[in-house]
Design a protein around this motif. Structure first.
Motif, PDB file in Angstrom:
ATOM      1  N   VAL A 128       0.829  -1.214   0.000  1.00  0.00           N
ATOM      2  CA  VAL A 128       0.000   0.000   0.000  1.00  0.00           C
ATOM      3  C   VAL A 128       0.858   1.257   0.000  1.00  0.00           C
ATOM      4  O   VAL A 128       0.537   2.246  -0.671  1.00  0.00           O
ATOM      5  N   ARG A 129       1.969   1.238   0.730  1.00  0.00           N
ATOM      6  CA  ARG A 129       2.883   2.392   0.715  1.00  0.00           C
ATOM      7  C   ARG A 129       3.367   2.688  -0.700  1.00  0.00           C
ATOM      8  O   ARG A 129       3.627   3.831  -1.055  1.00  0.00           O
ATOM      9  N   ALA A 130       3.507   1.642  -1.479  1.00  0.00           N
ATOM     10  CA  ALA A 130       4.028   1.795  -2.847  1.00  0.00           C
ATOM     11  C   ALA A 130       2.953   2.151  -3.855  1.00  0.00           C
ATOM     12  O   ALA A 130       3.197   2.914  -4.788  1.00  0.00           O
ATOM     13  N   GLY A 131       1.744   1.568  -3.693  1.00  0.00           N
ATOM     14  CA  GLY A 131       0.752   1.723  -4.756  1.00  0.00           C
ATOM     15  C   GLY A 131      -0.641   2.109  -4.337  1.00  0.00           C
ATOM     16  O   GLY A 131      -1.543   2.126  -5.184  1.00  0.00           O
ATOM     17  N   ASP A 132      -0.876   2.433  -3.054  1.00  0.00           N
ATOM     18  CA  ASP A 132      -2.228   2.741  -2.556  1.00  0.00           C
ATOM     19  C   ASP A 132      -3.214   1.652  -2.984  1.00  0.00           C
ATOM     20  O   ASP A 132      -2.993   0.498  -2.682  1.00  0.00           O
TER      21      ASP A 132
ATOM     22  N   GLY B 265      -3.509   0.419  -5.765  1.00  0.00           N
ATOM     23  CA  GLY B 265      -2.838  -0.469  -6.722  1.00  0.00           C
ATOM     24  C   GLY B 265      -1.929  -1.481  -6.049  1.00  0.00           C
ATOM     25  O   GLY B 265      -1.093  -2.106  -6.712  1.00  0.00           O
ATOM     26  N   ALA B 266      -2.095  -1.667  -4.731  1.00  0.00           N
ATOM     27  CA  ALA B 266      -1.246  -2.596  -3.975  1.00  0.00           C
ATOM     28  C   ALA B 266      -1.240  -4.021  -4.545  1.00  0.00           C
ATOM     29  O   ALA B 266      -0.176  -4.645  -4.633  1.00  0.00           O
ATOM     30  N   PRO B 267      -2.405  -4.586  -4.965  1.00  0.00           N
ATOM     31  CA  PRO B 267      -2.373  -5.934  -5.558  1.00  0.00           C
ATOM     32  C   PRO B 267      -1.508  -6.008  -6.816  1.00  0.00           C
ATOM     33  O   PRO B 267      -0.804  -7.001  -7.035  1.00  0.00           O
ATOM     34  N   LEU B 268      -1.538  -4.932  -7.623  1.00  0.00           N
ATOM     35  CA  LEU B 268      -0.716  -4.895  -8.839  1.00  0.00           C
ATOM     36  C   LEU B 268       0.770  -4.853  -8.474  1.00  0.00           C
ATOM     37  O   LEU B 268       1.590  -5.549  -9.093  1.00  0.00           O
ATOM     38  N   VAL B 269       1.123  -4.062  -7.466  1.00  0.00           N
ATOM     39  CA  VAL B 269       2.512  -3.983  -6.991  1.00  0.00           C
ATOM     40  C   VAL B 269       2.981  -5.363  -6.525  1.00  0.00           C
ATOM     41  O   VAL B 269       4.099  -5.797  -6.830  1.00  0.00           O
ATOM     42  N   THR B 270       2.094  -6.056  -5.789  1.00  0.00           N
ATOM     43  CA  THR B 270       2.430  -7.395  -5.278  1.00  0.00           C
ATOM     44  C   THR B 270       2.633  -8.376  -6.422  1.00  0.00           C
ATOM     45  O   THR B 270       3.580  -9.177  -6.403  1.00  0.00           O
ATOM     46  N   LEU B 271       1.758  -8.308  -7.417  1.00  0.00           N
ATOM     47  CA  LEU B 271       1.874  -9.201  -8.581  1.00  0.00           C
ATOM     48  C   LEU B 271       3.181  -8.960  -9.330  1.00  0.00           C
ATOM     49  O   LEU B 271       3.900  -9.908  -9.685  1.00  0.00           O
TER      50      LEU B 271
ATOM     51  N   GLY C 198      -3.508   2.135  -9.087  1.00  0.00           N
ATOM     52  CA  GLY C 198      -3.120   3.046  -8.009  1.00  0.00           C
ATOM     53  C   GLY C 198      -3.301   4.509  -8.370  1.00  0.00           C
ATOM     54  O   GLY C 198      -3.540   4.856  -9.533  1.00  0.00           O
ATOM     55  N   ASN C 199      -3.196   5.370  -7.374  1.00  0.00           N
ATOM     56  CA  ASN C 199      -3.386   6.811  -7.581  1.00  0.00           C
ATOM     57  C   ASN C 199      -2.109   7.496  -8.042  1.00  0.00           C
ATOM     58  O   ASN C 199      -2.148   8.538  -8.684  1.00  0.00           O
ATOM     59  N   SER C 200      -0.965   6.921  -7.706  1.00  0.00           N
ATOM     60  CA  SER C 200       0.322   7.488  -8.098  1.00  0.00           C
ATOM     61  C   SER C 200       1.327   6.365  -8.327  1.00  0.00           C
ATOM     62  O   SER C 200       1.373   5.408  -7.554  1.00  0.00           O
ATOM     63  N   GLN C 201       2.093   6.480  -9.396  1.00  0.00           N
ATOM     64  CA  GLN C 201       3.073   5.440  -9.721  1.00  0.00           C
ATOM     65  C   GLN C 201       4.490   5.801  -9.254  1.00  0.00           C
ATOM     66  O   GLN C 201       5.438   5.078  -9.526  1.00  0.00           O
ATOM     67  N   ALA C 202       4.612   6.919  -8.519  1.00  0.00           N
ATOM     68  CA  ALA C 202       5.931   7.427  -8.136  1.00  0.00           C
ATOM     69  C   ALA C 202       6.716   6.448  -7.255  1.00  0.00           C
ATOM     70  O   ALA C 202       7.932   6.328  -7.385  1.00  0.00           O
TER      71      ALA C 202
END
Length: 373
Positions: A33-37, A39-45, A177-181
């Protein structure tokens, strides 16, 4: 002899899954969640895919050198002294990984369950359990993992499935996610949770069919990676990304918020912690065993048992060094990211060099022909 081929493809997959799913399950949704809000499932994948790249390299190298571990065949590929540096880096990294996993286990136990027990006691008990268990051969190692595999997977899937009934789909949007930074650092952090898969380098030389190592790796990564993605989906779906940022161990909170139908068991956190302790043990067991095997290979010893208690004080001292839980997680994230150079970068370098030089180990006849006459 160490190369007696007794480990099946199923056992290899079980070893990988029970090694990967470990102590990192509790803070996993927070990292994502810290990384992708949302979009956390996408970050995990994506993190799981990066983790699989490292495992794929290990499997491909293992198929080229089916009778040796990475400590042994790296000497054939890049020479004695460069391989010595690489092997020492692997040993140091997995020793640190073992100590941090033990410390994280201790923090969770003294915070959630045994509040009056000193942290050092819980840490040393788990490390002693791992040290005693490592005094076995690779066959026993594989059977221990295979035995715990269903106890690890079944209850975890049940808890996550039950928690999904409280999930709200709106919390998972937008899926990118809201931001990809911050996505890239997050993907690297999640990928570092899969570094236990490096254990495959000592499993392949004992596999009945080394050429099935990619299949075993793929199945294991689908199960472990799938489990991680589902846990993150459930946590974000139930709590929402902003709420998770305020939770230290979102997966544990998810278990607390989950109940069995008809309120047979109002809170699942006790059952979840029992499963989690098993997961921590199998992960610690693998990383400790891996470190011992590499040390014994480095010294040319066929018996790793002599090092099992010798390593213990060093691992324990490293485990109690972090001043508090926040510093511990900062170190875990930093070491995890640096460790990718060891678990993905180093095998990638070996893989490239072995192709350039055309190096290959001894072939393996999986089904030997009748040569009695």
């Amino acid at each position: 002899m160490a190369n007696t081929r007794t480990i099946t493809t199923l056992q290899s997959s079980a070893i990988l899954v029970s090694t990967i799913i470990g102590v990192g399950v509790l803070p996993l949704p927070l990292f994502a969640v810290r990384a992708g809000d949302a979009g956390a499932p996408l970050v995990t994948l994506l993190g799981a895919i990066v983790g699989f790249c490292g495992l794929l390299l290990i499997s491909l190298l293992g198929m080229r050198f089916p009778n040796k571990s990475i400590v042994e065949y790296s000497e054939d590929i890049i020479g004695k002294w460069p391989s010595l540096i690489g092997s020492l880096a692997i040993i140091a990294f997995f020793a640190i990984l073992t100590s941090l996993a033990a410390r994280e286990f201790g923090e969770v136990v003294v915070t959630s369950v045994l509040k009056n027990t000193p942290l050092e006691v819980t840490v040393i008990v788990m490390l002693l359990l791992a040290a005693v268990s490592t005094r076995n051969n690779l066959v026993t190692f594989s059977y221990i993992h295979l035995f715990y595999f269903p106890f690890l997977l079944g209850p975890a899937l049940l808890i996550v499935a039950l928690s999904l009934k409280n999930a709200d789909v709106i919390n998972l949007q937008p899926i990118w996610g809201n931001s990809q930074a911050h996505m890239l650092p997050g993907i690297i952090t999640i990928a570092s949770l899969f570094q236990g898969s490096f254990v495959m380098t000592i499993v392949i030389p004992a596999m009945q069919k080394p050429n099935k190592s990619i299949k075993a790796s793929f199945v294991a990564m689908c199960i472990a990676g799938g489990m991680y993605v589902i846990i993150v989906i459930a946590a974000v779906g139930v709590f929402g990304a902003e709420e998770i940022k305020n939770l230290l161990w979102p997966t544990l909170e998810l278990a607390k918020a989950t109940s069995l139908p008809a309120n047979i068991l109002e809170r699942m956190d006790a059952a979840f912690l029992a499963v989690w302790v098993t997961a921590v043990f199998t992960t610690l067991f693998s990383s400790y065993y891996l470190t011992l095997r590499f040390i014994s290979h480095l010294f040319g010893s066929k018996d790793h048992n002599m090092f099992s208690f010798f390593l213990l004080p060093f691992v324990f001292i490293m485990a109690v060094l972090p001043q508090n839980i926040l510093q511990m997680y900062e170190i875990i994230e930093e070491i995890g990211r640096i460790g990718l150079l060891v678990t993905i970068g180093y095998p990638a370098l070996l893989f490239i060099i072995t192709h350039i030089r055309g190096k290959r180990g001894d072939r393996v006849e999986e089904q030997p022909l009748d040569t009695d006459h």
